[in-house]
Motif scaffolding. Structure first.
Motif, PDB file in Angstrom:
ATOM      1  N   HIS A   1       0.864 -13.757   1.159  1.00 42.20           N
ATOM      2  CA  HIS A   1      -0.148 -14.361   1.806  1.00 42.20           C
ATOM      3  C   HIS A   1      -1.474 -13.515   1.427  1.00 42.20           C
ATOM      4  CE1 HIS A   1       2.238 -17.107   4.762  1.00 42.20           C
ATOM      5  NE2 HIS A   1       2.604 -17.058   3.582  1.00 42.20           N
ATOM      6  N   PHE A   2      -2.512 -14.466   1.469  1.00 44.23           N
ATOM      7  CA  PHE A   2      -3.691 -13.626   1.026  1.00 44.23           C
ATOM      8  C   PHE A   2      -4.809 -13.771   2.329  1.00 44.23           C
ATOM      9  CE2 PHE A   2      -1.675 -14.870  -2.743  1.00 44.23           C
ATOM     10  CZ  PHE A   2      -1.769 -13.655  -3.630  1.00 44.23           C
ATOM     11  N   GLN A   3      -5.484 -12.542   2.387  1.00 42.23           N
ATOM     12  CA  GLN A   3      -6.491 -12.556   3.409  1.00 42.23           C
ATOM     13  C   GLN A   3      -7.868 -12.394   2.769  1.00 42.23           C
ATOM     14  OE1 GLN A   3      -6.108  -9.916   6.878  1.00 42.23           O
ATOM     15  NE2 GLN A   3      -7.109 -11.383   7.948  1.00 42.23           N
ATOM     16  N   PRO A   4      -8.822 -12.923   2.869  1.00 40.24           N
ATOM     17  CA  PRO A   4      -9.979 -12.771   2.206  1.00 40.24           C
ATOM     18  C   PRO A   4     -10.837 -11.577   2.851  1.00 40.24           C
ATOM     19  CG  PRO A   4     -10.376 -14.628   3.877  1.00 40.24           C
ATOM     20  CD  PRO A   4      -8.867 -14.269   3.712  1.00 40.24           C
TER      21      PRO A   4
ATOM     22  N   HIS B   1      -9.468 -10.423  -2.015  1.00 37.64           N
ATOM     23  CA  HIS B   1      -8.455 -10.969  -1.360  1.00 37.64           C
ATOM     24  C   HIS B   1      -7.403  -9.825  -1.087  1.00 37.64           C
ATOM     25  CE1 HIS B   1      -9.683 -15.095  -1.903  1.00 37.64           C
ATOM     26  NE2 HIS B   1      -9.231 -15.467  -1.009  1.00 37.64           N
ATOM     27  N   GLU B   2      -6.842  -9.633   0.084  1.00 40.15           N
ATOM     28  CA  GLU B   2      -5.688  -8.641   0.024  1.00 40.15           C
ATOM     29  C   GLU B   2      -4.268  -9.429   0.046  1.00 40.15           C
ATOM     30  OE1 GLU B   2      -3.841  -5.288   2.871  1.00 40.15           O
ATOM     31  OE2 GLU B   2      -5.603  -5.960   3.594  1.00 40.15           O
ATOM     32  N   ALA B   3      -3.434  -8.915  -0.789  1.00 45.72           N
ATOM     33  CA  ALA B   3      -2.076  -9.712  -0.864  1.00 45.72           C
ATOM     34  C   ALA B   3      -1.225  -9.056   0.179  1.00 45.72           C
ATOM     35  CB  ALA B   3      -1.585  -9.546  -2.167  1.00 45.72           C
ATOM     36  N   LEU B   4      -0.749  -9.855   1.139  1.00 48.32           N
ATOM     37  CA  LEU B   4       0.199  -9.253   2.113  1.00 48.32           C
ATOM     38  C   LEU B   4       1.432  -9.722   2.007  1.00 48.32           C
ATOM     39  CD1 LEU B   4      -2.420  -9.804   4.931  1.00 48.32           C
ATOM     40  CD2 LEU B   4      -1.548  -7.541   3.813  1.00 48.32           C
ATOM     41  N   MET B   5       2.449  -8.938   1.939  1.00 54.52           N
ATOM     42  CA  MET B   5       3.893  -9.516   1.587  1.00 54.52           C
ATOM     43  C   MET B   5       4.417 -10.060   2.528  1.00 54.52           C
ATOM     44  SD  MET B   5       7.170  -6.820   1.103  1.00 54.52           S
ATOM     45  CE  MET B   5       7.073  -6.349   2.681  1.00 54.52           C
ATOM     46  N   ARG B   6       5.392 -11.412   2.322  1.00 51.79           N
ATOM     47  CA  ARG B   6       6.099 -12.049   3.025  1.00 51.79           C
ATOM     48  C   ARG B   6       7.594 -12.153   2.336  1.00 51.79           C
ATOM     49  NH1 ARG B   6       2.267 -10.587   5.825  1.00 51.79           N
ATOM     50  NH2 ARG B   6       0.914 -11.797   6.926  1.00 51.79           N
ATOM     51  N   GLY B   7       8.485 -12.415   3.016  1.00 49.58           N
ATOM     52  CA  GLY B   7       9.674 -12.969   2.521  1.00 49.58           C
ATOM     53  C   GLY B   7      10.222 -14.231   2.919  1.00 49.58           C
TER      54      GLY B   7
ATOM     55  N   GLY C   1     -11.865 -13.053  -7.812  1.00 50.58           N
ATOM     56  CA  GLY C   1     -12.589 -11.996  -7.075  1.00 50.58           C
ATOM     57  C   GLY C   1     -11.359 -10.568  -7.453  1.00 50.58           C
ATOM     58  N   SER C   2     -11.911  -9.705  -6.622  1.00 47.69           N
ATOM     59  CA  SER C   2     -10.959  -8.405  -6.708  1.00 47.69           C
ATOM     60  C   SER C   2      -9.534  -8.715  -5.896  1.00 47.69           C
ATOM     61  CB  SER C   2     -11.622  -7.151  -6.026  1.00 47.69           C
ATOM     62  OG  SER C   2     -12.905  -6.876  -7.009  1.00 47.69           O
ATOM     63  N   LEU C   3      -8.684  -8.066  -6.125  1.00 51.77           N
ATOM     64  CA  LEU C   3      -7.159  -8.266  -5.714  1.00 51.77           C
ATOM     65  C   LEU C   3      -6.788  -6.753  -5.072  1.00 51.77           C
ATOM     66  CD1 LEU C   3      -4.639  -9.948  -4.950  1.00 51.77           C
ATOM     67  CD2 LEU C   3      -4.083  -9.346  -7.225  1.00 51.77           C
ATOM     68  N   PHE C   4      -6.566  -6.759  -3.776  1.00 50.71           N
ATOM     69  CA  PHE C   4      -5.823  -5.697  -3.048  1.00 50.71           C
ATOM     70  C   PHE C   4      -4.518  -5.759  -3.119  1.00 50.71           C
ATOM     71  CE2 PHE C   4     -10.145  -5.021  -1.885  1.00 50.71           C
ATOM     72  CZ  PHE C   4     -10.607  -3.806  -1.407  1.00 50.71           C
ATOM     73  N   ILE C   5      -3.846  -4.717  -3.631  1.00 49.05           N
ATOM     74  CA  ILE C   5      -2.587  -4.475  -3.701  1.00 49.05           C
ATOM     75  C   ILE C   5      -1.725  -3.481  -2.986  1.00 49.05           C
ATOM     76  CG2 ILE C   5      -0.411  -4.659  -5.136  1.00 49.05           C
ATOM     77  CD1 ILE C   5      -1.859  -5.957  -7.223  1.00 49.05           C
ATOM     78  N   ASN C   6      -1.151  -3.561  -1.749  1.00 45.19           N
ATOM     79  CA  ASN C   6      -0.537  -2.470  -1.370  1.00 45.19           C
ATOM     80  C   ASN C   6       0.500  -1.694  -1.867  1.00 45.19           C
ATOM     81  OD1 ASN C   6      -2.023  -2.910   1.254  1.00 45.19           O
ATOM     82  ND2 ASN C   6      -0.587  -4.432   1.674  1.00 45.19           N
ATOM     83  N   PHE C   7       0.603  -0.487  -1.763  1.00 45.53           N
ATOM     84  CA  PHE C   7       1.767   0.480  -2.287  1.00 45.53           C
ATOM     85  C   PHE C   7       1.851   1.552  -1.455  1.00 45.53           C
ATOM     86  CE2 PHE C   7      -1.612   3.121  -4.038  1.00 45.53           C
ATOM     87  CZ  PHE C   7      -0.974   4.361  -3.994  1.00 45.53           C
ATOM     88  N   THR C   8       3.258   1.772  -1.245  1.00 42.85           N
ATOM     89  CA  THR C   8       4.019   2.805  -0.594  1.00 42.85           C
ATOM     90  C   THR C   8       3.992   3.910  -1.280  1.00 42.85           C
ATOM     91  OG1 THR C   8       5.075   1.089   0.515  1.00 42.85           O
ATOM     92  CG2 THR C   8       5.784   3.373   1.076  1.00 42.85           C
ATOM     93  N   PRO C   9       3.395   5.165  -1.291  1.00 45.99           N
ATOM     94  CA  PRO C   9       3.517   6.486  -2.149  1.00 45.99           C
ATOM     95  C   PRO C   9       5.035   6.991  -2.086  1.00 45.99           C
ATOM     96  CG  PRO C   9       1.602   6.660  -0.661  1.00 45.99           C
ATOM     97  CD  PRO C   9       2.294   5.515  -0.062  1.00 45.99           C
ATOM     98  N   THR C  10       5.794   7.060  -0.850  1.00 38.80           N
ATOM     99  CA  THR C  10       7.160   7.455  -0.997  1.00 38.80           C
ATOM    100  C   THR C  10       8.094   6.546  -1.657  1.00 38.80           C
ATOM    101  OG1 THR C  10       7.190   6.307   1.294  1.00 38.80           O
ATOM    102  CG2 THR C  10       6.854   8.584   1.102  1.00 38.80           C
TER     103      THR C  10
ATOM    104  N   ARG D   1      -7.338 -16.275   8.521  1.00 39.75           N
ATOM    105  CA  ARG D   1      -6.061 -15.331   8.871  1.00 39.75           C
ATOM    106  C   ARG D   1      -5.322 -15.381   7.134  1.00 39.75           C
ATOM    107  NH1 ARG D   1      -3.307 -15.261  13.868  1.00 39.75           N
ATOM    108  NH2 ARG D   1      -4.871 -16.011  15.544  1.00 39.75           N
ATOM    109  N   PRO D   2      -4.407 -14.685   7.149  1.00 38.30           N
ATOM    110  CA  PRO D   2      -3.459 -14.674   5.471  1.00 38.30           C
ATOM    111  C   PRO D   2      -2.971 -15.893   5.585  1.00 38.30           C
ATOM    112  CG  PRO D   2      -3.099 -12.639   7.249  1.00 38.30           C
ATOM    113  CD  PRO D   2      -3.769 -13.586   8.011  1.00 38.30           C
ATOM    114  N   GLN D   3      -3.265 -16.385   4.591  1.00 37.83           N
ATOM    115  CA  GLN D   3      -2.563 -17.821   4.042  1.00 37.83           C
ATOM    116  C   GLN D   3      -2.217 -17.867   2.571  1.00 37.83           C
ATOM    117  OE1 GLN D   3      -5.444 -21.022   5.083  1.00 37.83           O
ATOM    118  NE2 GLN D   3      -6.514 -19.740   6.407  1.00 37.83           N
TER     119      GLN D   3
END
Length: 364
Positions: free
Chosen positions: A132-135, A148-154, A199-208, A350-352
Motif C-alpha cells: 500500500h502506498f502513502q504519499p 510515495h512510501e511503499a508499506l508492506m501488506r500480506g 515520483g520518488s519511491l521510499f522502500i523500507n529495509f531491515t538492516p538485520t 492513508r496508505p492505499q
C-alpha cells in the motif's frame, strides 16, 4: 568439490521446508535438569523418543502434521530461557543428521515458531505480499506529491489483508526476516511500476535482514534496473535501526545503495537514543521525524524544543526532512512554520492500493 561462488544470497532466496512432514526432531538442552524435563514430558505424552545421554540429546519421532501440536505443549513445559537455550534440528525421514544439516540447527523457540508459520512460508512462496502506498507531499504545497512510501501488506488466499505487524513478528521468530525483506522490496518495486508512479519511491529495509550487501541486495538492484526506475528516485528507508548492533555493517549497506545511485532515509528519528548517533555515522539524505515526536507537538514544549533542534541540524547539514504521522491541522502548521520539507500522515492521505494520485490543498 566445486569452487563456484554463488552470485546471489541463497539465504534470502531460499524458503525453509514447512515442518509438516514425518521426521525426527533432535533436541540438545543446555542443562541436565532441562533434559530431565524433556524426557518426563515425552514419557507422559506417550511420544516415541530416544534418549542419548552421551550427547545430552533427545530425539523425538514426529508424524506428519504433528509438529504444531507438539510446539504448543513444549512451550508450556520449558521456561522461556530453556526454549531459547535448547538447540533443535528437524530432519525429514529417519536418517541421522549429516554435516550439511548442522547449519540448520537453531533455538527450539525458533523451531516452535516455524512450526506455526506455515502460512507465512506459503505466503512468500506464492508471492502474496503486496504494497500500500502513502504519499509524501511538499510542506509548502500539500497538493504536490514528492514521493510515495511503499508499506508492506500480506494477502490471505481469499484476498483479505494480513497486518505487517503480524507478518514481522512471525518472520522474526521463525528466522524468516531475510526472505521477507527481499520479497517486500521486490513487491514494492513491482507494484510501483504497475501503478505507474513517477515520483520518488521510499522502500523500507531491515538492516538485520541483510548478510552481505554485495550478495543480498544484488537481486533488488537488478529488479529496479529491469523496471526502468531512475536510481535517484529510489529512496531506501532504514527501519528498526535500533536493532542494528553493527554500525559498520549498516554503513556497508548504505554505501552499497549510494554507489548504485540510490538515496537513503533514516526513519523514526527521535524514537530512540541510537538514531541520533546514526545521523553522523550514516549521513542520510533524508531524515524522517518520528510520529510520536510530532503528535500534539504544538501543545508540548519538550517535543517542540527537541524537534526544532533536529530541524536546525538537518538544515545546517543539508539533509531533507519529512514529518511523519501528521493528523491535525495544528501539527501541520507547526512543522511547516519550523521548516520541515515534506509531510506524511493521515491528514494528507492513508496508505492505499491503488495509490492516491492527488492530495488536498491544506493552507494555514
Amino acid at each position: 568439490m566445486s569452487d563456484t561462488i554463488p552470485a546471489q544470497c541463497g539465504r534470502c532466496q531460499t524458503l525453509p521446508a514447512k515442518v509438516e512432514e514425518t521426521g525426527q526432531l533432535f533436541l540438545w538442552p543446555p542443562l541436565g535438569h532441562s533434559l530431565g524435563k524433556l524426557v518426563a514430558f515425552m514419557r507422559e505424552a506417550g511420544l516415541e523418543y530416544q534418549l542419548r545421554p552421551e550427547a545430552q540429546c533427545v530425539v523425538v519421532r514426529l508424524e506428519q502434521g504433528s509438529a504444531a501440536a507438539l510446539a504448543g505443549r513444549l512451550g508450556d513445559t520449558l521456561t522461556r530461557e530453556e526454549l531459547r537455550g535448547t538447540r533443535a534440528l528437524f530432519k525429514q525421514g529417519s536418517g541421522e543428521p549429516g554435516l550439511t544439516d548442522f547449519p540448520n540447527v537453531g533455538p527450539l523457540q525458533q523451531f516452535l515458531t516455524l512450526s506455526r508459520a506455515g502460512w507465512l512460508v506459503d505466503m512468500l512462496a506464492e508471492q502474496r505480499l503486496t504494497s500500500h502506498f502513502q504519499p509524501i507531499v511538499h510542506a509548502d504545497d500539500t497538493r504536490r506529491i514528492f514521493a510515495h512510501e511503499a508499506l508492506m501488506r500480506g494477502m490471505e488466499k481469499d484476498g483479505s489483508l494480513v497486518s505487517p505487524g503480524t507478518i514481522m513478528e512471525t518472520a522474526r521468530g521463525a528466522d524468516l526476516l531475510f526472505q521477507l525483506d527481499l520479497a517486500a522490496r521486490g513487491s514494492a518495486i513491482r507494484e510501483a511500476v504497475r501503478h505507474g508512479l513517477t515520483g520518488s519511491l521510499f522502500i523500507n529495509f531491515t538492516p538485520t535482514a541483510i548478510y552481505d550487501p554485495a550478495y543480498c541486495l544484488r537481486s533488488t538492484v537488478s529488479v529496479i534496473k529491469d523496471a526502468g526506475l531512475e536510481p535517484h528516485k529510489v529512496v531506501f528507508e532504514v527501519i528498526e535501526s535500533d536493532h542494528a548492533q553493527d554500525t559498520r555493517h549498516l554503513r556497508a549497506i548504505i554505501d552499497f545503495y549510494r554507489k548504485a545511485g540510490f538515496r537513503v532515509a533514516l526513519d523514526d528519528l527521535g524514537a530512540g537514543h541510537s538514531s541520533l548517533n546514526l545521523i553522523h555515522q550514516l549521513r542520510p539524505d533524508i531524515m524522517k521525524l518520528d510520529m510520536e515526536l510530532i503528535r500534539n507537538i504544538h501543545e508540548d514544549e519538550y517535543k517542540a524544543s527537541i524537534t526544532q533542534k533536529l530541524l536546525e541540524i538537518a538544515q545546517k547539514l543539508g539533509i531533507l526532512t519529512v514529518a511523519e504521522g501528521i493528523e491535525t491541522p495544528e501539527e501541520l502548521r507547526w512543522v511547516r512554520a519550523h521548516g520541515v520539507d515534506y509531510l506524511q500522515g493521515y491528514l494528507i492521505a492513508r496508505p492505499q492500493n491503488p495509490p492516491v494520485q492527488s492530495t488536498p490543498h491544506i493552507t494555514g
